[in-house]
Design an enzyme around this catalytic site. Structure first.
Site, PDB file in Angstrom:
ATOM      1  N   CYS A  35      42.777  39.522  44.239  1.00 33.61           N
ATOM      2  CA  CYS A  35      42.270  39.868  42.912  1.00 33.61           C
ATOM      3  C   CYS A  35      42.362  38.648  41.992  1.00 33.61           C
ATOM      4  CB  CYS A  35      43.082  41.017  42.327  1.00 33.61           C
ATOM      5  SG  CYS A  35      42.837  42.597  43.174  1.00 33.61           S
ATOM      6  N   CYS A  39      45.626  37.772  40.102  1.00 29.84           N
ATOM      7  CA  CYS A  39      46.803  37.561  40.963  1.00 29.84           C
ATOM      8  C   CYS A  39      46.599  36.434  41.963  1.00 29.84           C
ATOM      9  CB  CYS A  39      47.138  38.843  41.716  1.00 29.84           C
ATOM     10  SG  CYS A  39      47.419  40.265  40.651  1.00 29.84           S
ATOM     11  N   CYS A  42      50.951  43.305  49.651  1.00 31.01           N
ATOM     12  CA  CYS A  42      50.461  44.235  48.638  1.00 31.01           C
ATOM     13  C   CYS A  42      50.674  45.695  49.022  1.00 31.01           C
ATOM     14  CB  CYS A  42      48.978  44.000  48.376  1.00 31.01           C
ATOM     15  SG  CYS A  42      47.944  44.174  49.843  1.00 31.01           S
ATOM     16  N   CYS A  59      50.360  48.465  40.915  1.00 32.24           N
ATOM     17  CA  CYS A  59      48.929  48.206  40.742  1.00 32.24           C
ATOM     18  C   CYS A  59      48.231  48.164  42.099  1.00 32.24           C
ATOM     19  CB  CYS A  59      48.736  46.891  39.995  1.00 32.24           C
ATOM     20  SG  CYS A  59      47.016  46.532  39.578  1.00 32.24           S
ATOM     21  N   CYS A  60      48.835  47.471  43.062  1.00 27.65           N
ATOM     22  CA  CYS A  60      48.233  47.381  44.402  1.00 27.65           C
ATOM     23  C   CYS A  60      48.196  48.749  45.080  1.00 27.65           C
ATOM     24  CB  CYS A  60      49.014  46.396  45.271  1.00 27.65           C
ATOM     25  SG  CYS A  60      48.742  44.656  44.862  1.00 27.65           S
TER      26      CYS A  60
END
Length: 254
Positions: A214, A217, A242, A125-126
């Site tokens: 985010c 997270c 990340c 995702c990162c």
């Protein structure tokens, strides 16, 4: 004698980092501004606002310009988005937002849902929401500054230098210089600077968020917890990067 011009090449960078290791962040930023036209500052929307404040002061004295960018992942807290605009207005500096590629986000969410990072790890995702946009933000950039500090993450940031080459985003024929002016400052020193100079800060800090990323997270930390405990709290502490600072993981494994 090492010249300023050669001080940031591959053969001299370690010596330059050693020379600047005990320098005040303002002096490190001043040297960066002097050597690199349009120094670029990476702003996360957290306490690294101190970098912008210091750069604004030094740039005014030196008659230099600097650029600021942020990575809008599409999952930032509303408070962070409003804060980024407030900082832009306060310092009268545009903050360029880089967003993830819509198709990549759509494909990930369609295939794995909105919260795959809680089972698969946050790197995928990162990579889409942060790393790829950072590559675009740094395209053509000679040098940039980050708000990394050694005390942020003993597992991955304990030995970051105040200046280094960034092989993750640099080019073989034109190395990218990465400044970490706050590397040797503690969290307390950063907040002393914020309070002493009336630097605007993200209101989430007043809600217990020591480290801000985010929304899904990041959580507020509990008394006694390290500031990065609120980031990806379901994962191993030594992997809490990340991908923006992947070189930290390489250094910690040496």
């Amino acid at each position: 004698m090492t010249t300023l011009s050669s001080a940031f090449d591959a053969t001299q960078i370690d010596a330059t980092a050693a020379r600047l290791a005990s320098a005040h962040p303002s002096d490190i930023i001043a040297e960066a501004l002097t050597h690199f036209d349009g120094l670029t500052i990476s702003f996360s929307g957290a306490e690294d606002v101190v970098l912008i404040d210091l750069a604004a002061r030094e740039a005014e004295k030196l008659g230099k310009q600097f650029r600021v960018f942020t990575l809008d992942t599409g999952r930032l807290h509303p408070e962070t988005l409003e804060f980024i605009q407030r900082v832009s207005n306060h310092y009268d500096v545009p903050i360029e937002a880089y967003h993830p590629q819509a198709k990549a986000v759509e494909d990930l969410v369609r295939e794995k849902g909105l919260f795959s990072f809680r089972t698969d790890g946050h790197q995928e995702c990162c990579g889409i929401r942060k790393v790829e946009p950072l590559g675009r933000a740094l395209d053509g950039v000679e040098a940039y500054a980050t708000g990394q500090r050694k005390d942020q993450s003993p597992g991955t940031r304990a030995d970051i230098p105040v200046v280094q080459l960034d092989p993750g985003f640099g080019r073989a024929d034109d190395p990218l210089v990465k400044f970490n002016p706050l590397a040797n400052w503690s969290s307390a020193q950063v907040w002393q600077q914020i309070m002493a100079y009336g630097v605007p800060y993200n209101p989430l800090h007043d809600q217990g968020f020591k480290s801000i990323g985010c929304a899904p997270c990041t959580r507020a930390t509990h008394p006694g917890e390290h500031e990065r405990a609120g980031r990806w709290w379901w994962e191993e502490a030594t992997q809490k990067e990340c991908g923006l600072h992947s070189i930290n993981l390489e250094r910690s494994e040496r």
